[in-house]
Design a protein around this motif. Structure first.
Motif, PDB file in Angstrom:
ATOM      1  N   THR A  91     -62.331  43.552 -50.027  1.00 46.71           N
ATOM      2  CA  THR A  91     -62.145  44.860 -49.411  1.00 46.71           C
ATOM      3  C   THR A  91     -61.211  45.697 -50.273  1.00 46.71           C
ATOM      4  N   HIS A  93     -71.270  43.590 -49.269  1.00 45.70           N
ATOM      5  CA  HIS A  93     -71.926  42.335 -48.892  1.00 45.70           C
ATOM      6  C   HIS A  93     -73.286  42.272 -49.606  1.00 45.70           C
ATOM      7  N   LEU A 104     -74.512  41.652 -40.652  1.00 52.47           N
ATOM      8  CA  LEU A 104     -73.252  42.114 -40.088  1.00 52.47           C
ATOM      9  C   LEU A 104     -73.402  42.213 -38.575  1.00 52.47           C
ATOM     10  N   SER A 140     -77.044  49.949 -44.922  1.00 53.66           N
ATOM     11  CA  SER A 140     -77.847  48.812 -45.384  1.00 53.66           C
ATOM     12  C   SER A 140     -78.107  48.844 -46.880  1.00 53.66           C
ATOM     13  N   GLU A 156     -70.065  48.155 -46.078  1.00 56.34           N
ATOM     14  CA  GLU A 156     -69.340  48.249 -44.812  1.00 56.34           C
ATOM     15  C   GLU A 156     -68.097  49.108 -45.035  1.00 56.34           C
ATOM     16  N   VAL A 169     -74.771  52.680 -37.808  1.00 58.43           N
ATOM     17  CA  VAL A 169     -75.545  51.917 -38.790  1.00 58.43           C
ATOM     18  C   VAL A 169     -76.585  52.832 -39.425  1.00 58.43           C
ATOM     19  N   GLU A 177     -64.761  50.903 -43.307  1.00 56.37           N
ATOM     20  CA  GLU A 177     -63.822  50.997 -42.189  1.00 56.37           C
ATOM     21  C   GLU A 177     -62.984  52.261 -42.349  1.00 56.37           C
ATOM     22  N   ARG A 206     -66.228  51.875 -37.766  1.00 56.69           N
ATOM     23  CA  ARG A 206     -66.981  51.190 -38.812  1.00 56.69           C
ATOM     24  C   ARG A 206     -68.360  51.829 -39.017  1.00 56.69           C
ATOM     25  N   ALA A 213     -70.220  47.372 -35.892  1.00 53.87           N
ATOM     26  CA  ALA A 213     -70.285  48.722 -36.455  1.00 53.87           C
ATOM     27  C   ALA A 213     -70.304  49.721 -35.309  1.00 53.87           C
ATOM     28  N   ALA A 267     -71.837  51.031 -41.198  1.00 59.06           N
ATOM     29  CA  ALA A 267     -72.570  50.030 -41.982  1.00 59.06           C
ATOM     30  C   ALA A 267     -73.789  50.695 -42.613  1.00 59.06           C
TER      31      ALA A 267
END
Length: 467
Positions: free
Chosen positions: A148, A160, A204, A187, A172, A210, A174, A183, A207, A185
């Motif tokens: 991170t 990831h 994951l 893809s 990801e 997304v 934050e 959060r 979130a 996310a």
């Protein structure tokens, strides 16, 4: 409260770009991709950026495909000097991809200006140059998977494995402000779980928002073994027909997959062709980068290769020849039969494959194999959709060769894989479909509602959401 703007890849496949802004004043650009496809789409690469790049704190890139990173040199040319974050192996590939793209921009402008001079039109300039690409590359900051990093005040990013190509990442993000954590996310491009070499995309579970790609949101890919058998049958039939096999392939990702499969065929005694030609200096360099990062390969494929006793690509696929010079590439067109020719670009929008199509597309004994997605407006899409004649290098060429599409080789997740991956999120966060043609998004949206009782949103270009 954070604000997210959908700049690109909203109801379209290419041009990935999203702007994240926080209440505390942090501004992070997620992706800086090039539009590809129709002439009008590519013209959008020259439109002004819809944000003040001087206020950007950071750029985050999910992977090295040009539709995700291809405008970084232009961003740097126009004054951006902040960091560009990506995974370590993605950073290696960025040098290859951006320098090649810059070279193409310069050559295209040179070619265009020859025609403009004949017509008495003013000259054009390249979208960006190799010098611009070097500026962008100097901004790279490599991050290992699972680590991170704080990319701006209160904004932390973790990469990831997305299993799409080497170094591809699920991003990801934050956002920490005023005692809260939100959060996001993203893809990126999720890999097909049947793709060779790559690992399964990391799921994951948490979130608030997304962003899910939907390139193949309308269907599943064919079974991997069925696809491999189809390729083997095509190669056998081409051998009997006495023609060549042309495979347009992206230099990064698809080419490495194909070489792995052709090597398997050779090791198993199932490769009838005596010559495999990789006519892509860029792909050859990508092979070297892949071999430097074999720790990212899936355990099963790494063990398979080790079990054959091969340690070099020349041992894995002995019939393989690679070309470097233009003269070597041109010499390939004297080969009339018995060769598998792999060359870019993957959608036949340029590159060496176009010249090989000119010499083989009209021959009934030849076979053209498309192992990947063909965007609307590209030469590859026109051929796949059954055009009887196409324009190649300013000439009309009849399509007489046998055309095959191998959807099972896609490096993108199919519909069920997309739904399975997003299904790991708890409490059904806000879901937005991106990176897909609208018709495919509509199908995926209905499937998500049917299978997961989850209502996905389809954002409009330029739309903003607060979360």
């Amino acid at each position: 409260m954070a604000l997210l703007t959908f700049i690109g890849a909203a109801q379209e496949v290419t041009g990935s770009c999203y702007l994240l802004e926080t209440r505390d004043g942090a501004r992070v650009l997620l992706e800086c991709g090039m539009h590809q496809g129709r002439r009008d789409d590519e013209a959008r690469n020259r439109t002004p950026f819809p944000f003040d790049l001087r206020t950007l704190d950071a750029v985050v890139i999910s992977h090295a495909h040009i539709d995700h990173c291809g405008l970084l040199p232009r961003l740097a040319r126009e004054g951006y000097q902040g960091p560009v974050y990506a995974t370590e192996s993605c950073c290696d590939l960025l040098e290859l991809m951006l320098m090649d793209s810059a070279n193409i921009q310069e050559k295209d402008a040179e070619w265009e200006n020859k025609w403009r001079a004949r017509l008495g039109k003013p000259p054009t300039t390249p979208l960006y140059t190799q010098e611009d690409a070097q500026k962008a590359l100097s901004l790279r900051r490599g991050v290992s998977y699972g680590s991170t990093v704080e990319v701006a005040r209160g904004v932390r990013v973790t990469f990831h494995n997305a299993g799409h190509i080497l170094g591809s990442a699920v991003v990801e993000i934050e956002i920490h402000e005023q005692g809260r954590c939100r959060r996001l996310a993203f893809s990126g491009d999720l890999g097909n779980t049947c793709s060779p070499l790559m690992r399964t995309p990391t799921p994951l579970s948490r979130a608030d928002v997304v962003l899910l790609e939907s390139t193949y949101g309308d269907r599943d890919h064919r079974d991997n073994q069925e696809t491999l058998q189809e390729l083997a049958d095509i190669l056998e039939q081409a051998h009997k027909d006495g023609g060549n096999v042309l495979i347009p392939a992206f230099a990064v990702g698809r080419t490495q997959d194909l070489l792995f499969y052709l090597g398997r065929f050779y090791q198993e005694g199932r490769l009838p062709q005596q010559t495999v030609i990789l006519d892509s200096p860029m792909a050859a360099r990508a092979n070297e980068i892949y071999l430097r990062h074999t720790n990212e390969f899936s355990d099963s494929d790494r063990e398979y290769i080790r079990g054959t006793g091969t340690v070099k690509l020349s041992e894995w696929l002995p019939p393989l020849r690679t070309t470097q010079s233009v003269e070597e590439s041109m010499a390939i067109n004297r080969i009339k039969s018995g060769a598998i020719i792999i060359a870019g670009s993957g959608m036949c929008t340029g590159g060496r494959i176009v010249h090989h199509l000119k010499h083989n597309l009209w021959r009934e004994e030849c076979h053209i194999v498309f192992p990947g997605f063909q965007a609307i407006g590209t030469l590859g899409r026109n051929i796949v959709e059954g055009a009887e004649k196409v324009r190649v290098l300013r000439q009309r060429i009849a399509v007489k060769a046998k055309v095959h599409t191998l959807g099972g080789f896609s490096a993108h997740a199919g519909q069920s894989q997309l739904i399975q991956w997003v299904g790991h999120f708890e409490n059904k966060p806000e879901l937005y479909l991106i990176h897909g043609e609208r018709t495919k998004m509509d199908v995926l949206q209905a499937a998500l509602l049917d299978r997961l009782a989850w209502q996905a949103n389809i954002p409009e270009p330029g739309e903003q959401i607060a979360f």
